[in-house]
Design an enzyme around this catalytic site. Sequence first.
Site, PDB file in Angstrom:
ATOM      1  N   PRO A  81       0.825  -1.218   0.000  1.00  0.00           N
ATOM      2  CA  PRO A  81       0.000   0.000   0.000  1.00  0.00           C
ATOM      3  C   PRO A  81       0.850   1.255   0.000  1.00  0.00           C
ATOM      4  O   PRO A  81       2.037   1.226   0.346  1.00  0.00           O
ATOM      5  CB  PRO A  81      -0.815  -0.134   1.300  1.00  0.00           C
ATOM      6  N   PRO A  82       0.278   2.399  -0.364  1.00  0.00           N
ATOM      7  CA  PRO A  82       1.033   3.659  -0.329  1.00  0.00           C
ATOM      8  C   PRO A  82       1.435   4.028   1.098  1.00  0.00           C
ATOM      9  O   PRO A  82       0.696   3.801   2.046  1.00  0.00           O
ATOM     10  CB  PRO A  82       0.033   4.682  -0.901  1.00  0.00           C
ATOM     11  N   GLU A 302     -23.745   8.597  17.743  1.00  0.00           N
ATOM     12  CA  GLU A 302     -22.405   8.084  18.065  1.00  0.00           C
ATOM     13  C   GLU A 302     -22.431   7.260  19.348  1.00  0.00           C
ATOM     14  O   GLU A 302     -21.694   6.273  19.474  1.00  0.00           O
ATOM     15  CB  GLU A 302     -21.417   9.245  18.198  1.00  0.00           C
ATOM     16  N   ASP A 379     -22.556   4.309   7.233  1.00  0.00           N
ATOM     17  CA  ASP A 379     -22.660   3.079   8.026  1.00  0.00           C
ATOM     18  C   ASP A 379     -23.407   1.997   7.252  1.00  0.00           C
ATOM     19  O   ASP A 379     -23.000   0.827   7.249  1.00  0.00           O
ATOM     20  CB  ASP A 379     -23.383   3.360   9.346  1.00  0.00           C
TER      21      ASP A 379
END
Length: 513
Positions: A81-82, A302, A379
């Site tokens: 990955p980067p 949340e 979500d």
Amino acid sequence: MVGLFYFISKRAGSSGGGGGLLGNPGRNQAKKIISKKRFSDVAGQKEVKEEIEEVVDFLKNPKKYKVAGARIPKGILLGGPPGTGKTLLAKATAGEAGVPFYFISASNFVEMFAGVGAKRVREMFREARKAAPAILFIDELDAVGRKRGSSLSGNDEREQTLNQILVEMDGMEENTGLLIIAATNRPDVLDPALQRPGRFDRTITVNIPDIKERELILELHAKGKRIAKDVDFANIAKRTTGYSGAQLENVINEATLLSVREKTGVITLAQIDEAIDRVMAGPAKKHRVITEEEKRMVAYHEAGHAVIGLKVAAAEQVQKITIIPRGQAGGYTLMTPKKETYNFRKSELEAKIISYMGGRAAEQIMYGSGEVSTGAHNDIQRATNIARAMVTQYGMSILGPIAYEQAQGSQFLGPEQRSKDYSDALAERIDEAIRDLVTTAEQKAIATIKKHKKLLDLISDELMEKETIVIEEIEYINKYLKRPPKRAKAKKIDDTKSLKDIISEVKSKNEEN
């Protein structure tokens, strides 16, 4: 006309770096660098460094290996990955070996003029052979190394350049003492001829660091900086699951900038937490106008995620909750695995879906099913993706252990598309299985939050006052079912005072004591 032709040729030369149409457009584009990096500058990646250290020893002591009849690997391909440190590893290899280091991006080979790329490859290898032993590093190899035959044109400039690279790496001319290192985020699209032994003998995957490696990377970048005593890099490593080495370095740098801005003298834990949020989702939108009613709904949303994380056994651990808007999000709940594993059980994937549906479930309980907001769109998308993978790839549904879809694309950058190996009649059953997984998870989330509604209210009230709470406060609420005591704020240093004034203040306080 002569003047215009000369002007155009000079412009082409200045932009392409090849001397223009009247000059030498195929000259070497690689930059010779004397690297000062060492393996001590690379934290983590122990297995990768062990593989490369053998090559470094060969460059330093070639006779030892020649006596045994061994040859140096002609090429090492670093895939990952980067931001995981592929270029840094190549620089450290050159620094440890003490040999010239030639750096070039694969995109520098390809130009609009036919034959220029192939000529630049020949010139680059010719110059590197003269400086041998040396290291030649090609970054973003996939820009020129993609599979041949993918272009509609049979005379593709990129394919000619690739053919020249193949010949130079393993052709009639020997590359004695020359090591080619290449890096790419897309090893899946490279031509098979590049990855065969004799060209790139070793393919090394540089993965995202695990929790121990993240701790080492944080400690490495924190050297020379004043860190508060209560900062524990082991706990910070738990909160940065999935972060690359570049992101971790950026976290420490952002925290340092915050400490200078706030004049705290040392880098505090709160500043590191803020830096993590900045790297993840950008700066906080503190001046964004938001009504008290919307703020309360975000707090309940949340808090719903947090209740699921605390009360569902297989769910991830809640590390932090905030209702401060960042980017496109009105708030977020940071949840990390209790143990970092490479394989997930069915119960853990189902718990993930329940966690994602926790915010929407809390809104339904507090405001009714007809008053849910759009805040759960991300979500729902993530929950649906997990459910689809469980049905079509992992065999975790009533349709049995059959792979109905296969991901096509890089394992590091995410699949580009999915190939569907099923009929239209079966597609309806797949949709029903996905719907059952998500709706069942939503019902479980609603039942869990209803059972622990007092915990939901306490977390929501704490968020309304502080806007951001961390794991210690969350665990306190969960354990005692009451809000924790207020935490002390970090003291600011008054940099307008002179050293003499500070000493006199300390003396006067000592005399009073």
